[in-house]
Scaffold this active site. Structure first.
Site, PDB file in Angstrom:
ATOM      1  N   ASP A  40      61.350  49.457  18.545  1.00  0.00           N
ATOM      2  CA  ASP A  40      61.870  48.261  19.104  1.00  0.00           C
ATOM      3  C   ASP A  40      62.703  48.426  20.621  1.00  0.00           C
ATOM      4  OD1 ASP A  40      61.956  45.463  19.074  1.00  0.00           O
ATOM      5  OD2 ASP A  40      63.783  45.447  17.958  1.00  0.00           O
ATOM      6  N   ASN A  88      54.360  39.506  14.565  1.00  0.00           N
ATOM      7  CA  ASN A  88      53.928  39.865  16.033  1.00  0.00           C
ATOM      8  C   ASN A  88      52.753  39.120  16.247  1.00  0.00           C
ATOM      9  OD1 ASN A  88      55.331  43.387  16.186  1.00  0.00           O
ATOM     10  ND2 ASN A  88      56.246  41.436  16.613  1.00  0.00           N
TER      11      ASN A  88
HETATM   12  C1  IPE Z   1      59.705  45.017  14.469  1.00  0.00           C
HETATM   13  O1  IPE Z   1      60.234  44.499  15.924  1.00  0.00           O
HETATM   14  C2  IPE Z   1      58.351  45.040  14.605  1.00  0.00           C
HETATM   15  C3  IPE Z   1      58.087  46.171  15.458  1.00  0.00           C
HETATM   16  C4  IPE Z   1      58.697  47.003  15.973  1.00  0.00           C
HETATM   17  C5  IPE Z   1      56.386  46.491  15.298  1.00  0.00           C
HETATM   18  P1  IPE Z   1      60.437  42.861  16.069  1.00  0.00           P
HETATM   19  O2  IPE Z   1      60.720  42.987  17.520  1.00  0.00           O
HETATM   20  O3  IPE Z   1      59.022  42.195  15.925  1.00  0.00           O
HETATM   21  O4  IPE Z   1      61.649  42.566  15.196  1.00  0.00           O
HETATM   22  P2  IPE Z   1      62.442  41.288  15.326  1.00  0.00           P
HETATM   23  O5  IPE Z   1      61.731  39.925  15.785  1.00  0.00           O
HETATM   24  O6  IPE Z   1      63.487  41.501  16.292  1.00  0.00           O
HETATM   25  O7  IPE Z   1      63.007  40.888  13.914  1.00  0.00           O
HETATM   26  C1  IPE Z   2      58.876  46.452  20.209  1.00  0.00           C
HETATM   27  O1  IPE Z   2      59.451  46.089  21.283  1.00  0.00           O
HETATM   28  C2  IPE Z   2      57.296  46.523  20.139  1.00  0.00           C
HETATM   29  C3  IPE Z   2      56.489  45.636  19.118  1.00  0.00           C
HETATM   30  C4  IPE Z   2      57.297  44.920  18.266  1.00  0.00           C
HETATM   31  C5  IPE Z   2      55.073  45.276  19.328  1.00  0.00           C
HETATM   32  P1  IPE Z   2      59.605  44.581  21.623  1.00  0.00           P
HETATM   33  O2  IPE Z   2      58.392  43.797  22.192  1.00  0.00           O
HETATM   34  O3  IPE Z   2      59.869  43.997  20.130  1.00  0.00           O
HETATM   35  O4  IPE Z   2      60.819  44.513  22.584  1.00  0.00           O
HETATM   36  P2  IPE Z   2      61.998  43.537  22.560  1.00  0.00           P
HETATM   37  O5  IPE Z   2      62.596  43.831  21.190  1.00  0.00           O
HETATM   38  O6  IPE Z   2      61.376  42.267  23.033  1.00  0.00           O
HETATM   39  O7  IPE Z   2      62.798  44.352  23.716  1.00  0.00           O
HETATM   40 MG    MG Z   3      61.735  43.315  19.386  1.00  0.00          MG
END
Ligand code: IPE
Ligand code: IPE
Ligand code: MG
Length: 260
Positions: A40, A88
């Site tokens: 993340d 996602n």
């Molecule tokens: C969790 O991250 C999913 C992945 C790392 C693929 P998210 O960014 O989607 O999670 P939330 O929305 O903060 O819970």
């Molecule tokens: C994790 O990074 C990647 C995926 C969930 C695909 P994020 O895209 O969730 O990054 P933040 O949480 O917005 O920083």
């Molecule tokens: Mg995230």
């Protein structure tokens, strides 16, 4: 006697994983069998650099390579990386499309790394929702690496823990409906046997980057006794040192599994 036997080219036996663990301050006898990583913070990384979110995703690929190769060096048999959750799909179309392109590129560009490290690729999730090109590359690389048995990289793609349990329930229900299984015979082993990868060991540790204290639908069944290690490091900045820090944190925990 003379000189020690020359290493066999192309095998990962040239180095000693126990020595690699000790050099990292880790106990080789207590390495996790299964590491899960919630990757993340790509978006926040990009925002802090004044760049677009997709640049963060692009940079995140390097951290994936680091974790895969370092897990092989440390003889961690299975690593599951949460790459795209069932939730996602609700992100803006442009970001989802970019992530799918990146995934197909990743599978093509990282295949040599998987071969060089003798890593088998697996994938879990509702893979039929992925674009045809991604499914094609996934099938291709999974088949090409299927014979490696020491180290597994499992990608959680279009994955949701609730979906996995729903899919397991459907399979079990059809076995009951077909008269192959008595409802009263269903136990935890039945559910385990109907997960996406029934042979996978429970998670020993779940590492989450970017500081959030939540599971976000990642492997709930497998994580019931996992240790949680959360780091503030954003995924694109996650390197070998940060990985070692997380593993040392895990090894410092006392695991009791409900006993005394
Ligand atoms: C969790 O991250 C999913 C992945 C790392 C693929 P998210 O960014 O989607 O999670 P939330 O929305 O903060 O819970
Ligand atoms: C994790 O990074 C990647 C995926 C969930 C695909 P994020 O895209 O969730 O990054 P933040 O949480 O917005 O920083
Ligand atoms: Mg995230």
């Amino acid at each position: 006697m003379g000189a020690p036997a020359a290493p066999v080219p192309g095998t990962p036996d040239r180095h000693d994983p126990a020595q690699a663990a000790i050099a990292a301050g880790l106990d080789p006898a207590r390495m996790p069998r299964h590491v899960g990583v919630i990757m993340d913070g790509n978006g926040r990384w990009a925002e802090r650099q004044g760049r677009e979110r997709i640049d963060g995703h692009r940079r995140g690929v390097e951290a994936v390579r680091t974790v895969v190769t370092e897990s092989v060096r440390l003889a961690i048999p299975r690593v599951t990386l949460y790459a795209f959750s069932s939730e996602n799909w609700s992100r803006p179309r442009r970001e989802v499309d970019f992530l799918m392109l990146l995934l197909a590129d990743f599978l093509r560009s990282e295949e040599p790394t998987l071969h060089a490290n003798r890593v088998r690729l697996e994938a879990i999730g509702r893979l039929d929702r992925l674009p045809a090109e991604v499914q094609y590359e996934l099938d291709r690389v999974r088949a090409a690496t299927a014979h490696y048995d020491r180290n597994i990289l499992s990608l959680a793609l279009s994955y949701g823990g609730r979906d996995e349990l729903v899919d397991a329930c459907r399979r079990i229900a059809s076995q009951v409906a077909a008269g192959e299984l008595a409802a009263a015979a269903i136990d935890a082993a039945t559910i385990q046997a109907n997960l996406y990868t029934p042979e996978a060991a429970d998670l020993d540790v779940v590492i989450r980057t970017a500081g959030e204290l939540r599971l976000s639908n990642f492997l709930p069944w497998q994580a019931v006794y996992a240790e949680y290690v959360v780091t503030e490091v954003l995924w694109p900045d996650f390197g070998v040192t940060a990985y070692h820090d997380c593993l040392r944190d895990f090894q410092g925990r006392e695991r009791r599994f409900g006993g005394l």
